[in-house]
Design an enzyme around this catalytic site. Sequence first.
Site, PDB file in Angstrom:
ATOM      1  N   LYS A  53       0.810  -1.201   0.000  1.00 40.66           N
ATOM      2  CA  LYS A  53       0.000   0.000   0.000  1.00 40.66           C
ATOM      3  C   LYS A  53       0.854   1.267   0.000  1.00 40.66           C
ATOM      4  CE  LYS A  53      -3.487  -2.234   2.943  1.00 40.66           C
ATOM      5  NZ  LYS A  53      -4.036  -2.217   4.323  1.00 40.66           N
ATOM      6  N   GLY A  54       2.035   1.209   0.585  1.00 39.41           N
ATOM      7  CA  GLY A  54       2.792   2.416   0.953  1.00 39.41           C
ATOM      8  C   GLY A  54       3.074   3.425  -0.148  1.00 39.41           C
ATOM      9  N   GLU A 107       8.332   2.430  -5.413  1.00 44.23           N
ATOM     10  CA  GLU A 107       8.316   2.002  -4.012  1.00 44.23           C
ATOM     11  C   GLU A 107       8.314   3.216  -3.079  1.00 44.23           C
ATOM     12  OE1 GLU A 107       7.781   0.116  -1.723  1.00 44.23           O
ATOM     13  OE2 GLU A 107       8.846  -1.782  -1.772  1.00 44.23           O
ATOM     14  N   ASP A 108       7.744   3.044  -1.907  1.00 46.61           N
ATOM     15  CA  ASP A 108       7.809   4.113  -0.907  1.00 46.61           C
ATOM     16  C   ASP A 108       9.191   4.196  -0.274  1.00 46.61           C
ATOM     17  OD1 ASP A 108       7.540   1.651   0.364  1.00 46.61           O
ATOM     18  OD2 ASP A 108       5.900   2.265   1.685  1.00 46.61           O
ATOM     19  N   ASP A 111      14.425  -0.478   2.311  1.00 49.00           N
ATOM     20  CA  ASP A 111      15.067  -0.714   3.606  1.00 49.00           C
ATOM     21  C   ASP A 111      16.143  -1.785   3.377  1.00 49.00           C
ATOM     22  OD1 ASP A 111      15.571  -0.899   6.320  1.00 49.00           O
ATOM     23  OD2 ASP A 111      13.676  -1.828   6.837  1.00 49.00           O
ATOM     24  N   LYS A 139      17.096   3.665   2.949  1.00 47.21           N
ATOM     25  CA  LYS A 139      17.968   3.610   4.127  1.00 47.21           C
ATOM     26  C   LYS A 139      19.253   2.919   3.699  1.00 47.21           C
ATOM     27  CE  LYS A 139      13.989   3.066   7.259  1.00 47.21           C
ATOM     28  NZ  LYS A 139      13.258   2.138   8.145  1.00 47.21           N
ATOM     29  N   PHE A 160      12.472   4.560  11.844  1.00 47.06           N
ATOM     30  CA  PHE A 160      11.149   4.202  11.327  1.00 47.06           C
ATOM     31  C   PHE A 160      10.354   5.462  11.028  1.00 47.06           C
ATOM     32  CE2 PHE A 160       6.783   2.753  11.328  1.00 47.06           C
ATOM     33  CZ  PHE A 160       6.884   1.612  10.542  1.00 47.06           C
ATOM     34  N   ASP A 167       2.857   3.928   6.760  1.00 50.84           N
ATOM     35  CA  ASP A 167       2.013   3.756   7.934  1.00 50.84           C
ATOM     36  C   ASP A 167       2.765   3.201   9.131  1.00 50.84           C
ATOM     37  OD1 ASP A 167       2.402   1.107   6.756  1.00 50.84           O
ATOM     38  OD2 ASP A 167       0.959   0.442   8.269  1.00 50.84           O
TER      39      ASP A 167
HETATM   40  P1  5GP Z   1      12.579  -4.055   2.710  1.00 49.13           P
HETATM   41  O1  5GP Z   1      11.985  -5.237   2.019  1.00 49.13           O
HETATM   42  O2  5GP Z   1      13.403  -3.178   1.778  1.00 49.13           O
HETATM   43  O3  5GP Z   1      13.351  -4.424   3.942  1.00 49.13           O
HETATM   44  O4  5GP Z   1      11.386  -3.222   3.264  1.00 49.13           O
HETATM   45  C1  5GP Z   1      10.619  -2.511   2.408  1.00 49.13           C
HETATM   46  C2  5GP Z   1       9.203  -2.323   2.906  1.00 49.13           C
HETATM   47  O5  5GP Z   1       9.129  -2.276   4.343  1.00 49.13           O
HETATM   48  C3  5GP Z   1       8.715  -0.995   2.419  1.00 49.13           C
HETATM   49  O6  5GP Z   1       8.073  -1.144   1.184  1.00 49.13           O
HETATM   50  C4  5GP Z   1       7.793  -0.560   3.533  1.00 49.13           C
HETATM   51  O7  5GP Z   1       6.513  -1.066   3.280  1.00 49.13           O
HETATM   52  C5  5GP Z   1       8.357  -1.186   4.780  1.00 49.13           C
HETATM   53  N1  5GP Z   1       9.216  -0.234   5.528  1.00 49.13           N
HETATM   54  C6  5GP Z   1      10.568  -0.227   5.613  1.00 49.13           C
HETATM   55  N2  5GP Z   1      11.015   0.778   6.388  1.00 49.13           N
HETATM   56  C7  5GP Z   1       9.918   1.461   6.787  1.00 49.13           C
HETATM   57  C8  5GP Z   1       9.715   2.631   7.607  1.00 49.13           C
HETATM   58  O8  5GP Z   1      10.641   3.276   8.119  1.00 49.13           O
HETATM   59  N3  5GP Z   1       8.423   3.018   7.789  1.00 49.13           N
HETATM   60  C9  5GP Z   1       7.366   2.349   7.251  1.00 49.13           C
HETATM   61  N4  5GP Z   1       6.154   2.822   7.496  1.00 49.13           N
HETATM   62  N5  5GP Z   1       7.512   1.250   6.471  1.00 49.13           N
HETATM   63  C10 5GP Z   1       8.778   0.814   6.241  1.00 49.13           C
HETATM   64 MG    MG Z   2       6.459  -0.613   0.428  1.00 49.83          MG
END
Ligand code: 5GP
Ligand code: MG
Length: 188
Positions: A53-54, A107-108, A111, A139, A160, A167
Amino acid sequence: MDSRDVFPYQVVRDYDLFPLLTEEEVVGRVRQMSAQISEDYAGKNPILLCVLKGAYVFCSDLSRAMTIPHEMEFVKLSSYQGQQSSGEVQEHFLTHIPAERPVIIVEDIADTGTTIKYLAERLRSLGVTDLCIATLLRKPDQYRVEEEIAYVGFDIANRFVVGYGLDYMGYGRGLRAVYEMIDKNLGR
Ligand code: 5GP
Ligand code: MG
């Protein structure tokens, strides 16, 4: 309205919100990204693949500032529970992606990169060859996959964040700026 009003009482009691990026900063940067993508993809008719959703707010602003023809498709993925990445990506749905078209994953936040890696591999398995990634936030200290990200809005510290589509436990997506959530008991 106070930005904290949109959270339920429990969250308001346990967390402080610290403004990280103002609405103006975010919107200004998104316009620049749209201009860059419009230049790079002129004549290519790309698909923006919005990762739900982000990314819905980012993708909407990005699309509306673009000056070239493009289409929009959607995928719903999840990996986070609360503030922790589960390390495992679940795909809930993916709308139709024609393999011959250039695809821009929107993507939002990047991480660990697990989500992006999952999606890039999934699209390649569908036959997509022209693929790139745009993310509003990244990040860099956390990122540990090989997938290159072509368009990054802002690099941020390993904290975070909520707002602008992101969200916490389902809340805070409608906030217009980006905030860091700080646990009142733990601090940063
Ligand atoms: P990754 O797979 O890169 O570790 O994480 C990506 C997903 O985790 C993002 O699409 C998001 O939905 C969520 N996410 C990662 N960091 C944050 C954050 O700081 N805040 C929020 N709300 N969601 C995050
Ligand atoms: Mg996301």
